[in-house]
Design a protein around this motif. Structure first.
Motif, PDB file in Angstrom:
ATOM      1  N   ARG A 132      93.140  -6.167   0.645  1.00  0.00           N
ATOM      2  CA  ARG A 132      91.762  -6.760   1.242  1.00  0.00           C
ATOM      3  C   ARG A 132      91.465  -7.650   2.426  1.00  0.00           C
ATOM      4  NH1 ARG A 132      90.605 -11.880  -2.547  1.00  0.00           N
ATOM      5  NH2 ARG A 132      88.952 -11.121  -2.894  1.00  0.00           N
ATOM      6  N   ARG A 137      85.640  -8.553   6.486  1.00  0.00           N
ATOM      7  CA  ARG A 137      84.838  -7.310   6.576  1.00  0.00           C
ATOM      8  C   ARG A 137      84.143  -7.468   8.099  1.00  0.00           C
ATOM      9  NH1 ARG A 137      82.807  -3.878   8.320  1.00  0.00           N
ATOM     10  NH2 ARG A 137      80.574  -2.273   7.647  1.00  0.00           N
ATOM     11  N   GLY A 153      81.855  -0.696   0.310  1.00  0.00           N
ATOM     12  CA  GLY A 153      81.986  -1.489  -1.247  1.00  0.00           C
ATOM     13  C   GLY A 153      81.539  -2.935  -0.787  1.00  0.00           C
ATOM     14  N   PRO A 154      81.072  -3.183  -1.776  1.00  0.00           N
ATOM     15  CA  PRO A 154      80.873  -4.862  -1.690  1.00  0.00           C
ATOM     16  C   PRO A 154      81.555  -6.034  -0.775  1.00  0.00           C
ATOM     17  CG  PRO A 154      81.216  -4.693  -3.934  1.00  0.00           C
ATOM     18  CD  PRO A 154      81.363  -3.447  -3.600  1.00  0.00           C
ATOM     19  N   VAL A 155      81.184  -6.608   0.182  1.00  0.00           N
ATOM     20  CA  VAL A 155      82.022  -8.193   0.705  1.00  0.00           C
ATOM     21  C   VAL A 155      81.698  -9.022  -0.317  1.00  0.00           C
ATOM     22  CG1 VAL A 155      82.138  -9.303   1.961  1.00  0.00           C
ATOM     23  CG2 VAL A 155      81.380  -6.912   2.835  1.00  0.00           C
ATOM     24  N   ASP A 156      82.954  -9.579  -0.922  1.00  0.00           N
ATOM     25  CA  ASP A 156      82.421 -10.291  -2.072  1.00  0.00           C
ATOM     26  C   ASP A 156      82.830 -12.364  -0.840  1.00  0.00           C
ATOM     27  OD1 ASP A 156      85.086 -11.389  -0.203  1.00  0.00           O
ATOM     28  OD2 ASP A 156      86.111 -10.662  -1.733  1.00  0.00           O
ATOM     29  N   VAL A 169      86.471  -7.295   2.467  1.00  0.00           N
ATOM     30  CA  VAL A 169      86.184  -5.773   0.975  1.00  0.00           C
ATOM     31  C   VAL A 169      87.289  -5.454   0.964  1.00  0.00           C
ATOM     32  CG1 VAL A 169      86.246  -4.773   3.512  1.00  0.00           C
ATOM     33  CG2 VAL A 169      84.885  -4.052   1.746  1.00  0.00           C
ATOM     34  N   LEU A 180      89.797  -2.236   0.641  1.00  0.00           N
ATOM     35  CA  LEU A 180      89.713  -1.102   1.763  1.00  0.00           C
ATOM     36  C   LEU A 180      91.418  -0.438   1.124  1.00  0.00           C
ATOM     37  CD1 LEU A 180      87.968  -0.201   4.011  1.00  0.00           C
ATOM     38  CD2 LEU A 180      89.537  -1.559   5.461  1.00  0.00           C
ATOM     39  N   PRO A 228      86.697   3.134   0.969  1.00  0.00           N
ATOM     40  CA  PRO A 228      86.264   2.512  -0.317  1.00  0.00           C
ATOM     41  C   PRO A 228      87.390   2.761  -1.213  1.00  0.00           C
ATOM     42  CG  PRO A 228      84.912   4.138  -0.019  1.00  0.00           C
ATOM     43  CD  PRO A 228      85.636   4.704   1.443  1.00  0.00           C
TER      44      PRO A 228
END
Length: 435
Positions: free
Chosen positions: A12, A15, A26-29, A34, A36, A50
């Motif tokens: 993780r 970003r 992919g989605p950023v939390d 992100v 990776l 991703p």
């Protein structure tokens, strides 16, 4: 010819520290992270990709590039036990500093600097800018020791050196020679600008001379400015005005800028805009400033006298954040652990690492202020340098200082000695010896 094998980690990553041009990661939390896959071969990152959905169910470690220390004092680090200042006053710090400086030797600076760089290297720092006491009996010994260490550690920790001198020294012929000597060795020029401030033109003339010397020899400038709780912002204002008047073409940093916190909000914003217009960077140093400033004898401090980081950033000023003093008369703690500094800054300065502006002072902004070749953003072709933490996110990191593994140039460093059982704790919990 054989090629180095490709290695991959699932991580993780913030970003904000991944190439902005990459899409589909992919989605950023909610923590700004992100998932990776980071791949490398030899000393360089080869791919950032991703993760497939099936890999997202398991916990992933948080990872960042190695961080940057933009303001340190290696020549006096670890001197607090012999020269303590538990009163925590500026006057006490200066007196103990002068006492230490009068006894300092090259061997001491070598030992201190080596210890500092080993800690920095093992804990995840890739660059340090250190100010060096540069006028007085131990100046040459301090510089020679740190220049030797800079060469010894080249390729591992990038060590930058700044000549710390009384501002008026740059008005003298000796100041001209010091500027030339420092420039020839790839150093920067610095000084101290703060209260009581000269009532004549001395401060202005001395600062103008320093900027002239820097322009002449092509060196960066890094000043201690407004490390005080009176006459707020006066030093930073003078630096910004002169930089604009002289159209300085060299990089300028104002370190500390603590008293700006005492200005009214509108005055802070106006000064921040002036600093941004002059292209001046700021290095905030909250630990030392909160230790020394805002003291009320017999009372708990009420003020946080430190650089107004968010106001400066909002105006477009590039702001870095450093530890400053480590176990010396100016601050009794620290050990060159950048992640401990990051954790503490959340409390001291409300710098939140989930946000880009909260991470930049330790990573990209710090790298840019020091003029480093790599800005610290992960991208294909970037150095295969990572710090992988025993934490799955920022909450884990804030809960406790995490253990870590450091990857430098594609190779894992040995775990730091601090992770080994402490001799102080050996035998604790063991059954008592039989009589």
């Amino acid at each position: 010819m054989s090629h180095p094998p490709v290695q991959t980690l699932r991580l993780r990553v913030p970003r904000a520290l991944v190439d902005a041009r990459l899409e589909g990661l992919g989605p950023v939390d909610g923590e700004g992270l992100v998932p990776l896959a980071v791949s490398w071969a030899g000393e360089r990152i080869t791919a950032l990709a991703p993760l497939p959905p099936q890999d997202l169910a398991e916990p992933l470690p948080l990872a960042l590039p190695p961080l940057v220390e933009p303001h340190a004092h290696l020549d006096k680090a670890f001197s607090a036990p012999a020269h303590p200042n538990w009163g925590g006053t500026m006057a006490g710090a200066l007196a103990r500093n002068q006492e230490e400086y009068g006894r300092r030797s090259a061997a001491q600076v070598l030992e201190r600097g080596e210890r500092a760089l080993r800690l920095a290297w093992s804990q995840g720092l890739r660059a340090i800018r250190s100010h060096v006491d540069s006028v007085g009996p131990a100046a040459l010994a301090s510089w020679e020791a740190l220049l030797e260490l800079r060469q010894r550690w080249a390729g591992r920790v990038d060590l930058q050196l700044v000549a710390l001198a009384p501002l008026a020294h740059w008005l003298t012929p000796q100041g001209q020679e010091l500027a030339r000597w420092v420039a020839d060795r790839g150093g920067c020029l610095g000084g101290v600008l703060g209260p009581p401030f000269a009532t004549t033109l001395t401060d202005r003339e001395a600062l103008a001379a320093l900027l002239d010397r820097a322009e002449c020899f092509g060196t960066a400038v890094d000043l201690h400015v407004d490390e005080a709780e009176v006459k707020p912002g006066r030093g930073v204002s003078l630096v910004a005005r002169l930089a604009l008047e002289q159209r300085c073409g060299v990089p300028i940093v104002c370190s500390h800028a603590a008293s700006l916190a005492l200005l009214p909000e509108r005055a802070t914003d106006r000064l921040a805009e002036q600093v941004a217009a002059a292209g001046i960077g700021v290095v905030a140093l909250p630990l030392t400033n909160l230790w020394l400033l805002g003291r009320r004898p017999g009372r708990t401090p009420l003020l946080r006298v430190q650089a107004p980081i968010r106001s400066l950033q909002r105006a477009g000023v590039r702001v870095a954040l450093g530890a400053d003093n480590v176990q010396d008369p100016w601050f009794p703690g620290g050990d060159f652990d950048p992640f401990e500094l990051l954790r503490l800054a959340v409390v001291t300065s409300h710098v939140i690492p989930t946000l880009r502006q909260g991470l930049a002072p330790f990573t990209t902004a710090a790298a840019q202020l020091l003029g480093l070749a790599w800005d610290g953003v992960l991208r294909e072709g970037a150095p295969a340098d990572l710090v992988v933490l025993a934490a799955t996110g920022w909450n884990d990191l804030l809960a406790r200082t995490p253990r870590r593994r450091v990857l430098r140039a594609g190779r894992w460093l040995e775990p730091p000695a601090a992770e080994q059982p402490s001799p102080l704790l050996q035998g604790l919990g063991a059954p008592p010896a039989r009589a």
